[in-house]
Design a protein around this motif. Sequence first.
Motif, PDB file in Angstrom:
ATOM      1  N   ARG A 139      30.309  34.781  47.356  1.00 23.76           N
ATOM      2  CA  ARG A 139      29.817  35.408  48.590  1.00 23.76           C
ATOM      3  C   ARG A 139      29.090  34.387  49.461  1.00 23.76           C
ATOM      4  NH1 ARG A 139      28.384  39.661  44.954  1.00 23.76           N
ATOM      5  NH2 ARG A 139      26.265  38.849  44.875  1.00 23.76           N
ATOM      6  N   ALA A 140      28.158  33.641  48.856  1.00 28.42           N
ATOM      7  CA  ALA A 140      27.344  32.687  49.614  1.00 28.42           C
ATOM      8  C   ALA A 140      28.198  31.575  50.226  1.00 28.42           C
ATOM      9  CB  ALA A 140      26.262  32.085  48.715  1.00 28.42           C
ATOM     10  N   ALA A 141      29.256  31.182  49.543  1.00 26.14           N
ATOM     11  CA  ALA A 141      30.134  30.131  50.053  1.00 26.14           C
ATOM     12  C   ALA A 141      31.083  30.640  51.127  1.00 26.14           C
ATOM     13  CB  ALA A 141      30.922  29.513  48.899  1.00 26.14           C
ATOM     14  N   GLY A 142      31.159  31.964  51.285  1.00 26.97           N
ATOM     15  CA  GLY A 142      32.055  32.526  52.293  1.00 26.97           C
ATOM     16  C   GLY A 142      33.518  32.397  51.931  1.00 26.97           C
ATOM     17  N   LEU A 143      33.812  32.461  50.641  1.00 31.07           N
ATOM     18  CA  LEU A 143      35.201  32.364  50.184  1.00 31.07           C
ATOM     19  C   LEU A 143      35.917  33.702  50.382  1.00 31.07           C
ATOM     20  CD1 LEU A 143      34.454  30.315  46.960  1.00 31.07           C
ATOM     21  CD2 LEU A 143      35.587  29.477  49.037  1.00 31.07           C
ATOM     22  N   PRO A 144      37.244  33.676  50.540  1.00 36.86           N
ATOM     23  CA  PRO A 144      37.980  34.922  50.778  1.00 36.86           C
ATOM     24  C   PRO A 144      37.932  35.859  49.569  1.00 36.86           C
ATOM     25  CG  PRO A 144      39.497  33.071  50.526  1.00 36.86           C
ATOM     26  CD  PRO A 144      38.116  32.511  50.530  1.00 36.86           C
ATOM     27  N   GLY A 145      37.863  37.155  49.859  1.00 41.29           N
ATOM     28  CA  GLY A 145      37.783  38.166  48.811  1.00 41.29           C
ATOM     29  C   GLY A 145      36.336  38.469  48.489  1.00 41.29           C
ATOM     30  N   GLY A 146      36.144  39.482  47.671  1.00 35.67           N
ATOM     31  CA  GLY A 146      34.792  39.880  47.317  1.00 35.67           C
ATOM     32  C   GLY A 146      34.585  39.860  45.813  1.00 35.67           C
TER      33      GLY A 146
ATOM     34  N   VAL B 105      45.745  32.241  41.705  1.00 35.38           N
ATOM     35  CA  VAL B 105      44.946  32.300  42.935  1.00 35.38           C
ATOM     36  C   VAL B 105      45.753  32.951  44.051  1.00 35.38           C
ATOM     37  CG1 VAL B 105      43.756  30.953  44.710  1.00 35.38           C
ATOM     38  CG2 VAL B 105      43.481  30.368  42.297  1.00 35.38           C
ATOM     39  N   ARG B 106      47.009  32.565  44.202  1.00 40.73           N
ATOM     40  CA  ARG B 106      47.863  33.146  45.252  1.00 40.73           C
ATOM     41  C   ARG B 106      48.019  34.659  45.071  1.00 40.73           C
ATOM     42  NH1 ARG B 106      51.585  29.486  44.766  1.00 40.73           N
ATOM     43  NH2 ARG B 106      53.101  30.756  43.674  1.00 40.73           N
ATOM     44  N   THR B 107      48.068  35.109  43.837  1.00 44.11           N
ATOM     45  CA  THR B 107      48.233  36.536  43.562  1.00 44.11           C
ATOM     46  C   THR B 107      46.951  37.331  43.767  1.00 44.11           C
ATOM     47  OG1 THR B 107      49.955  36.012  41.950  1.00 44.11           O
ATOM     48  CG2 THR B 107      48.944  38.193  41.772  1.00 44.11           C
ATOM     49  N   VAL B 108      45.814  36.745  43.412  1.00 45.21           N
ATOM     50  CA  VAL B 108      44.549  37.466  43.385  1.00 45.21           C
ATOM     51  C   VAL B 108      43.735  37.334  44.670  1.00 45.21           C
ATOM     52  CG1 VAL B 108      42.322  37.607  42.188  1.00 45.21           C
ATOM     53  CG2 VAL B 108      44.425  37.305  40.867  1.00 45.21           C
ATOM     54  N   VAL B 109      43.739  36.160  45.246  1.00 47.57           N
ATOM     55  CA  VAL B 109      42.835  35.879  46.371  1.00 47.57           C
ATOM     56  C   VAL B 109      43.548  36.134  47.699  1.00 47.57           C
ATOM     57  CG1 VAL B 109      41.417  34.096  47.478  1.00 47.57           C
ATOM     58  CG2 VAL B 109      41.619  34.159  44.985  1.00 47.57           C
ATOM     59  N   PRO B 110      42.945  36.953  48.554  1.00 48.75           N
ATOM     60  CA  PRO B 110      43.574  37.195  49.866  1.00 48.75           C
ATOM     61  C   PRO B 110      43.496  35.951  50.744  1.00 48.75           C
ATOM     62  CG  PRO B 110      41.408  38.229  49.790  1.00 48.75           C
ATOM     63  CD  PRO B 110      41.675  37.665  48.412  1.00 48.75           C
ATOM     64  N   GLU B 111      44.436  35.865  51.686  1.00 46.02           N
ATOM     65  CA  GLU B 111      44.356  34.749  52.625  1.00 46.02           C
ATOM     66  C   GLU B 111      43.156  34.929  53.514  1.00 46.02           C
ATOM     67  OE1 GLU B 111      47.756  33.003  54.467  1.00 46.02           O
ATOM     68  OE2 GLU B 111      49.085  34.299  53.316  1.00 46.02           O
ATOM     69  N   ALA B 112      42.538  33.818  53.910  1.00 48.75           N
ATOM     70  CA  ALA B 112      41.333  33.877  54.750  1.00 48.75           C
ATOM     71  C   ALA B 112      41.697  34.282  56.165  1.00 48.75           C
ATOM     72  CB  ALA B 112      40.645  32.519  54.748  1.00 48.75           C
TER      73      ALA B 112
ATOM     74  N   GLU C 287      35.331  42.025  43.556  1.00 52.31           N
ATOM     75  CA  GLU C 287      36.506  42.426  42.781  1.00 52.31           C
ATOM     76  C   GLU C 287      37.464  41.245  42.608  1.00 52.31           C
ATOM     77  OE1 GLU C 287      40.308  45.283  43.420  1.00 52.31           O
ATOM     78  OE2 GLU C 287      38.361  46.247  43.702  1.00 52.31           O
ATOM     79  N   THR C 288      37.629  40.464  43.663  1.00 61.16           N
ATOM     80  CA  THR C 288      38.469  39.269  43.589  1.00 61.16           C
ATOM     81  C   THR C 288      37.951  38.328  42.510  1.00 61.16           C
ATOM     82  OG1 THR C 288      39.019  39.428  45.936  1.00 61.16           O
ATOM     83  CG2 THR C 288      39.317  37.275  44.903  1.00 61.16           C
ATOM     84  N   VAL C 289      36.628  38.118  42.492  1.00 60.96           N
ATOM     85  CA  VAL C 289      36.032  37.222  41.500  1.00 60.96           C
ATOM     86  C   VAL C 289      36.235  37.778  40.093  1.00 60.96           C
ATOM     87  CG1 VAL C 289      33.888  36.153  40.694  1.00 60.96           C
ATOM     88  CG2 VAL C 289      34.358  36.318  43.148  1.00 60.96           C
TER      89      VAL C 289
ATOM     90  N   ASP D 148      38.856  28.734  52.299  1.00 54.50           N
ATOM     91  CA  ASP D 148      40.098  29.497  52.268  1.00 54.50           C
ATOM     92  C   ASP D 148      40.642  29.544  50.841  1.00 54.50           C
ATOM     93  OD1 ASP D 148      41.022  26.910  51.898  1.00 54.50           O
ATOM     94  OD2 ASP D 148      42.158  26.821  53.766  1.00 54.50           O
ATOM     95  N   ARG D 149      41.823  30.095  50.702  1.00 56.52           N
ATOM     96  CA  ARG D 149      42.453  30.230  49.390  1.00 56.52           C
ATOM     97  C   ARG D 149      42.653  28.862  48.734  1.00 56.52           C
ATOM     98  NH1 ARG D 149      48.125  32.964  49.421  1.00 56.52           N
ATOM     99  NH2 ARG D 149      47.001  34.894  49.765  1.00 56.52           N
ATOM    100  N   ALA D 150      42.957  27.839  49.515  1.00 55.66           N
ATOM    101  CA  ALA D 150      43.145  26.492  48.958  1.00 55.66           C
ATOM    102  C   ALA D 150      41.861  25.992  48.298  1.00 55.66           C
ATOM    103  CB  ALA D 150      43.597  25.519  50.051  1.00 55.66           C
TER     104      ALA D 150
END
Length: 196
Positions: A139-146, A189-196, A148-150, A81-83
Amino acid sequence: MAGNPERRAVLVDAGIAVLAREGARGLTFRAVDGEAGVPTGTASNYFTGRDDLLRQIDARLHVRLAPDPKVLEALLSERRDRALVTAFMRDLMDRAVRDRTGYLALFEMRLEATRRPELRASFTASVRGDLEQGMEFHRAAGLPGGDETVAVLYLAMLGLLLEHLTLPGVLDGALEGVTVPEGLVDRIVRTVVPEA
């Protein structure tokens, strides 16, 4: 060219220290020899020229500044997740603060790449490779965002790293109630990464 890998590593790390402290103009074989504490002329036995030294510094920085595999493994046991993204970005900031010299040398490499087309090509390829590796990891870790987020995280963190390592006082008090750099990492992170 001399083949002692331990001595070469010492010389490359000395080159990183000189580059961070003196900039590219101060990166001479004599300065590297002095920083490494070896006889004058040693570096010229290990590198064909400045371009060779800069390429080896580039390669060494990518190893030296990489995340600790044990830290990655521990973090990856957490919820995706975002955390968790925040924890990864805090680890990046912690590594940058611990190896300020390495990151300053990395910034100097960027500047030198603007003046040396051959370095620009190889350094661009290595930095682009790091970005693509970061996207693949995300992507492989399944973190939120794609991707563009990275990419946006990369740019925001690069700016924070540059500011914090070169002019640390600039951001103090700029955002009410936000600590530097920890609070800014959280805000990015809070601004850029969407919540899971």
